[in-house]
Design an enzyme around this catalytic site. Structure first.
Site, PDB file in Angstrom:
ATOM      1  N   CYS A   1     -50.883  10.961  10.598  1.00  0.00           N
ATOM      2  CA  CYS A   1     -50.728  12.210   9.851  1.00  0.00           C
ATOM      3  C   CYS A   1     -51.121  12.100   8.376  1.00  0.00           C
ATOM      4  O   CYS A   1     -52.296  12.100   8.053  1.00  0.00           O
ATOM      5  CB  CYS A   1     -49.295  12.722  10.006  1.00  0.00           C
ATOM      6  SG  CYS A   1     -49.108  14.486   9.626  1.00  0.00           S
TER       7      CYS A   1
ATOM      8  N   LYS B   1     -46.413   4.114   9.912  1.00  0.00           N
ATOM      9  CA  LYS B   1     -47.008   5.036   8.939  1.00  0.00           C
ATOM     10  C   LYS B   1     -46.940   4.443   7.530  1.00  0.00           C
ATOM     11  O   LYS B   1     -45.870   4.093   7.037  1.00  0.00           O
ATOM     12  CB  LYS B   1     -46.269   6.373   9.001  1.00  0.00           C
ATOM     13  CG  LYS B   1     -46.917   7.514   8.234  1.00  0.00           C
ATOM     14  CD  LYS B   1     -46.151   8.797   8.554  1.00  0.00           C
ATOM     15  CE  LYS B   1     -46.839  10.040   8.017  1.00  0.00           C
ATOM     16  NZ  LYS B   1     -46.116  11.261   8.451  1.00  0.00           N
TER      17      LYS B   1
ATOM     18  N   GLU C   1     -47.948  12.835  17.096  1.00  0.00           N
ATOM     19  CA  GLU C   1     -46.885  12.291  16.258  1.00  0.00           C
ATOM     20  C   GLU C   1     -45.537  12.818  16.742  1.00  0.00           C
ATOM     21  O   GLU C   1     -45.405  13.980  17.113  1.00  0.00           O
ATOM     22  CB  GLU C   1     -47.109  12.715  14.798  1.00  0.00           C
ATOM     23  CG  GLU C   1     -46.071  12.177  13.829  1.00  0.00           C
ATOM     24  CD  GLU C   1     -46.310  12.592  12.386  1.00  0.00           C
ATOM     25  OE1 GLU C   1     -45.836  11.881  11.486  1.00  0.00           O
ATOM     26  OE2 GLU C   1     -46.973  13.628  12.165  1.00  0.00           O
TER      27      GLU C   1
END
Length: 279
Positions: free
Chosen positions: A155, A114, A45
């Site tokens: 994440c 995301k 990331e």
């Protein structure tokens, strides 16, 4: 007929404040990973930028742009599937935390923004609010390889089991989560969440962190990991910059799913998960 095994490389890159340096280092390590026999290479990331809300506007790019052009060239030059971790993306006046995927011909084949923004407040330890700067993505994204279908997330998305379940229903046998857990949540939850998602869905889960930089404003935990469908850790990095390799054995996915056939034992008369996305 698809191969039953392929090699994956997870590149735990040391990220600096110098974007050009980050891109050059990433390109070098992608080549090294391909030289080590990897068919699929994944970056962490925010591989081109320090992680932090104050950095996202400064380092943000359009796609295509400098960082994704490097990724396309690296994928083509090294003839690998390349998951470009994530970068801050600017589009239409909004910023996103975005992962791009390139095939061995250097073509962009997937883009994931995301979905769940990292907004947490652990009293006395860490407060972080991605939503102060970033906008969320709109849905799940998968991509196809000659080996298997792969689900992509970033994440904080790993904390939401419904997303992994959707990917499993879409036929994925590998989930990849570029992620930068920190020194509070990393030791407590990083490996636990990976093993949970792998075990629940009976597939491989790979997580790719930046290397730890103790001098950074946000210190990443590191420990990029690959977990198998039995919930076992099969490869794991330390905190430093390194590449970890592992075989992904797709026949083992089938074996585990056949041995404990949870996918066929769900009680749709009691509960159900609805996939609302069309992507």
């Amino acid at each position: 007929m698809a191969a039953s095994k392929f090699k994956i490389a997870l590149v735990q890159l040391f990220v600096t404040a110098n974007k050009s340096e980050n891109l050059a280092r990433a390109s070098k390590l992608i080549s090294q990973a391909a030289g080590g026999g990897a068919n699929l290479v994944a970056l962490p990331e925010c591989f081109n930028s320090p992680y932090g809300t104050k950095f996202f506007p400064e380092y943000a790019e359009k796609i295509p742009g400098e960082s994704t052009n490097m990724l396309a060239k690296a994928a083509k030059d090294n003839k690998v599937f390349l998951v470009g971790g994530s970068i801050p993306e600017e589009d239409g006046g909004k910023l996103y935390n975005t992962s791009t995927v390139f095939n061995p011909e250097g073509e962009l084949i997937a883009k994931f923004r995301k979905v769940h923004l990292f907004d947490i407040d652990v009293p006395g330890k860490i407060r972080f609010q991605e939503s102060e700067v970033l906008s969320p993505g709109s849905g799940p994204v998968t991509f196809d390889t000659p080996y298997c279908k792969v689900g992509l997330a970033i994440c904080y998305d790993i904390r939401f089991p419904e997303l992994a379940q959707i990917y499993t229903r879409r036929g994925c046998k590998l989930l990849l989560y570029p992620g930068a857990f920190n020194m509070t949540t990393g030791p407590a939850h990083w490996e636990l969440l990976q093993r949970g998602r792998a075990l629940d869905n009976q597939l491989y889960v790979g997580t790719i962190s930046p290397a730890r930089d103790e001098k950074a404003s946000y210190v990443a935990w590191g420990h990029s990991t690959l977990v198998n469908p039995w919930g076992e850790v099969v490869a794991k990095a330390g905190p430093e910059e390194e590449i970890i390799y592992s075989d992904v054995d797709l026949s083992y996915v089938d074996e585990v799913r056949s041995s404990i056939p949870t996918s066929n034992q769900r009680r749709a008369d009691i509960y159900n998960l609805q996939d609302m996305s069309k992507s």
